[in-house]
Design a protein around this motif. Sequence first.
Motif, PDB file in Angstrom:
ATOM      1  N   TYR A  47      34.772  52.428  37.322  1.00 36.79           N
ATOM      2  CA  TYR A  47      34.457  51.003  37.434  1.00 36.79           C
ATOM      3  C   TYR A  47      35.581  50.268  38.165  1.00 36.79           C
ATOM      4  CZ  TYR A  47      30.769  52.111  34.125  1.00 36.79           C
ATOM      5  OH  TYR A  47      29.664  52.668  33.533  1.00 36.79           O
ATOM      6  N   VAL A  48      35.215  49.526  39.192  1.00 33.77           N
ATOM      7  CA  VAL A  48      36.187  48.766  39.991  1.00 33.77           C
ATOM      8  C   VAL A  48      35.760  47.297  40.004  1.00 33.77           C
ATOM      9  CG1 VAL A  48      37.234  48.470  42.268  1.00 33.77           C
ATOM     10  CG2 VAL A  48      36.636  50.773  41.483  1.00 33.77           C
ATOM     11  N   ASP A  49      36.639  46.417  39.523  1.00 36.65           N
ATOM     12  CA  ASP A  49      36.314  44.989  39.470  1.00 36.65           C
ATOM     13  C   ASP A  49      36.484  44.372  40.857  1.00 36.65           C
ATOM     14  OD1 ASP A  49      35.741  42.449  38.676  1.00 36.65           O
ATOM     15  OD2 ASP A  49      37.264  42.343  37.111  1.00 36.65           O
ATOM     16  N   THR A  51      36.241  41.133  41.448  1.00 38.57           N
ATOM     17  CA  THR A  51      36.277  39.714  41.086  1.00 38.57           C
ATOM     18  C   THR A  51      37.711  39.196  40.989  1.00 38.57           C
ATOM     19  OG1 THR A  51      34.418  40.320  39.644  1.00 38.57           O
ATOM     20  CG2 THR A  51      35.306  38.086  39.405  1.00 38.57           C
ATOM     21  N   HIS A  52      37.969  38.021  41.550  1.00 34.73           N
ATOM     22  CA  HIS A  52      39.262  37.355  41.348  1.00 34.73           C
ATOM     23  C   HIS A  52      39.286  36.675  39.984  1.00 34.73           C
ATOM     24  CE1 HIS A  52      40.682  37.869  45.423  1.00 34.73           C
ATOM     25  NE2 HIS A  52      39.625  37.272  45.940  1.00 34.73           N
ATOM     26  N   ALA A 259      27.247  45.892  39.564  1.00 31.04           N
ATOM     27  CA  ALA A 259      26.713  45.086  38.466  1.00 31.04           C
ATOM     28  C   ALA A 259      27.019  43.625  38.782  1.00 31.04           C
ATOM     29  CB  ALA A 259      27.344  45.488  37.144  1.00 31.04           C
ATOM     30  N   ARG A 274      30.630  37.576  38.430  1.00 29.82           N
ATOM     31  CA  ARG A 274      31.364  38.806  38.164  1.00 29.82           C
ATOM     32  C   ARG A 274      30.664  39.937  38.894  1.00 29.82           C
ATOM     33  NH1 ARG A 274      34.856  39.825  33.938  1.00 29.82           N
ATOM     34  NH2 ARG A 274      36.245  41.508  34.562  1.00 29.82           N
ATOM     35  N   ILE A 276      31.088  44.026  39.506  1.00 31.19           N
ATOM     36  CA  ILE A 276      31.807  45.248  39.152  1.00 31.19           C
ATOM     37  C   ILE A 276      31.125  46.425  39.851  1.00 31.19           C
ATOM     38  CG2 ILE A 276      32.393  46.839  37.269  1.00 31.19           C
ATOM     39  CD1 ILE A 276      32.890  44.365  35.532  1.00 31.19           C
ATOM     40  N   ILE A 278      30.289  50.259  40.392  1.00 24.08           N
ATOM     41  CA  ILE A 278      30.174  51.464  39.570  1.00 24.08           C
ATOM     42  C   ILE A 278      30.118  52.635  40.542  1.00 24.08           C
ATOM     43  CG2 ILE A 278      28.861  52.594  37.736  1.00 24.08           C
ATOM     44  CD1 ILE A 278      27.595  49.837  37.127  1.00 24.08           C
ATOM     45  N   VAL A 287      38.465  52.767  36.780  1.00 24.82           N
ATOM     46  CA  VAL A 287      38.671  53.346  35.451  1.00 24.82           C
ATOM     47  C   VAL A 287      37.328  53.778  34.884  1.00 24.82           C
ATOM     48  CG1 VAL A 287      40.765  52.070  34.854  1.00 24.82           C
ATOM     49  CG2 VAL A 287      38.521  51.043  34.378  1.00 24.82           C
TER      50      VAL A 287
ATOM     51  N   LEU B  34      25.453  57.347  43.465  1.00 24.44           N
ATOM     52  CA  LEU B  34      24.627  56.744  42.412  1.00 24.44           C
ATOM     53  C   LEU B  34      23.387  56.041  42.964  1.00 24.44           C
ATOM     54  CD1 LEU B  34      27.369  55.317  39.997  1.00 24.44           C
ATOM     55  CD2 LEU B  34      26.540  57.645  40.272  1.00 24.44           C
ATOM     56  N   ALA B 129      36.976  46.641  33.137  1.00 24.08           N
ATOM     57  CA  ALA B 129      35.807  46.612  34.026  1.00 24.08           C
ATOM     58  C   ALA B 129      34.668  47.484  33.497  1.00 24.08           C
ATOM     59  CB  ALA B 129      36.213  47.063  35.429  1.00 24.08           C
ATOM     60  N   THR B 130      34.992  48.360  32.542  1.00 27.10           N
ATOM     61  CA  THR B 130      33.945  49.232  31.980  1.00 27.10           C
ATOM     62  C   THR B 130      32.982  48.473  31.065  1.00 27.10           C
ATOM     63  OG1 THR B 130      35.453  49.855  30.200  1.00 27.10           O
ATOM     64  CG2 THR B 130      35.388  51.307  32.117  1.00 27.10           C
ATOM     65  N   PHE B 262      30.190  38.093  32.972  1.00 22.83           N
ATOM     66  CA  PHE B 262      30.821  36.839  32.533  1.00 22.83           C
ATOM     67  C   PHE B 262      31.904  36.492  33.544  1.00 22.83           C
ATOM     68  CE2 PHE B 262      32.500  40.591  30.497  1.00 22.83           C
ATOM     69  CZ  PHE B 262      33.860  40.510  30.732  1.00 22.83           C
TER      70      PHE B 262
END
Lengths: 316, 316
Positions: A47-49, A51-52, A259, A274, A276, A278, A287, B34, B129-130, B262
């Motif tokens: 998972y990689v965000d 988002t700031h 996501a 947000r 994220i 995947i 992570v 994916l 982020a998960t 969120f």
Amino acid sequence: MKSIATLSLVLLGASLALVLKPLLWLHPPAAPGLWSVYDATFRSAKYVDLTHTITPQIPVWEGFGPPAFSPAIAGRDIPGFIRKGERFTYEKHGFEAMRYALSTDQLGTQLDPPAHWAPEYPAIDELPATYAIRPLVVIDISQQVQADYGYSLQVSDIARFEQHYGRIPAGSVVFVRSDWSKDWPDPALATRHPFPGVSLAALKFLHLERHILFHGHEPLDTDATPTLEGESWLMHHGYAQAEGVANLDKVPPVGALVAIGFPKLGGGTGGYARYIAICPPDWKYGVSSSQIAEAPLPRSDKPLVFDASAGMRVRK
Amino acid sequence: MKSIATLSLVLLGASLALVLKPLLWLHPPAAPGLWSVYDATFRSAKYVDLTHTITPQIPVWEGFGPPAFSPAIAGRDIPGFIRKGERFTYEKHGFEAMRYALSTDQLGTQLDPPAHWAPEYPAIDELPATYAIRPLVVIDISQQVQADYGYSLQVSDIARFEQHYGRIPAGSVVFVRSDWSKDWPDPALATRHPFPGVSLAALKFLHLERHILFHGHEPLDTDATPTLEGESWLMHHGYAQAEGVANLDKVPPVGALVAIGFPKLGGGTGGYARYIAICPPDWKYGVSSSQIAEAPLPRSDKPLVFDASAGMRVRK
């Protein structure tokens, strides 16, 4: 003939077992519905965000003021507990909360619904629930931007991308990597002009020829034209867009999902979003659930306290 | 022996083709990573929004004031374009935006990070982020609540659930259906006491014995005890929780996933959350991508306008 039939059955059985084994692994009988998909794919995904973090110091377009954060206060007297206007504290009341004065919904990492420019099209709460998870496409123009900071994604860049990676799928989310966000949260980003953009021709190609769900870019505007021609075309034709997207150098060009989340503010013209990514389990960044403490979450030595000079809660 | 070997190979080939065909359908060679999962599962899935729309009229805990929405105004003069304090309008400026005064982050459908009660644990922007997509478990206590409105989820309810549906998976999100949200947005919900809850014993069982990610409930508090013992235990032990969840009567008890979103507000003690259930394609509720207009979004005959009496933008 009996022995031929027997041998064939044995070989058939062996080959079936060989091929069915991975099928059974993909779909263990104990996991109903989509849970098997979670077990096979998402439990070990990276998972990689994208988002700031929103803070009072982030770059905001000059026409809007910055957001202000403060601790929540009582909106009325509650006899024996708190008086109107008093701040809630962990010590006296057991909990704290936040109060936000947000001068704009065009803040940080965003999802613009078309009602931002065109009131006949959906507001943020009117986007369908299917805006939740999508194939993620990342087109990299960071090299072009290094040579020319005002470069905009061209149709020829998309053609080159498709030659390497295949056709952009319908319904996907296409984010344009420019590395503009590497300077975030430098306040100078709010007024830096020109900046990396997405050309109107590229937007038309992505929507009219490839039928994507929406595109996104790192800067706070779609392009640097005087009329903001790209954003204007999108919004007036019923398309959403993402802005202020980050970490696009940490996700693969194809093969990841994204996501998509945002609060459902009634009649809202912007989304505090947000995103994220995947990514497949063997992807080098991000992570996975098994690598970190998720529940319970890790305890810090430094408590969170409201810092008046930062205008927000920080750890110290 | 040559003919036996040939026959066996033919049979082997036929059986392989028979078994490989569905495998190829699940994983077409054109869909990398994916994306094949999206094509096989999410493209036809049914999406159900579990989120209330936030408006100035929704029930909010009495200690906080209501949120206020207003059209965005200029934070400074921009010569030839707008004067400080002037409202942005579609007609004059090409776009509009919103301004929010949010008295609390405990608003609508929420994700509480533990820092809401315990500053040594993560704030909303510190959740990993998960926290993006999970197996969704829905335990229904609506019958018990019909008989006793102050009923709380018991460990025995969880045991009965598991007898029917199997063990609750580690890392899942468990939402408790009480039908409390059927009266939303009646302002009386903010002060109605008692209300359907989740017992401390049930929370401990879900976290310590089943190792779930977090639980969620329909009301704005976890339980009606004087010390809010359930929420207190969760937050002081590093667990997050969802509040104000909706539409749990429209999702299956097992087999769906939930997308969790969120905004990433720095140091935030609450989350204005979005929860969308992703249900199997044959589920009777929800919408799928192929059933609706997603891009472009549908045009409305009624434009969105700010209505001062509603305190928000509405269509008329």
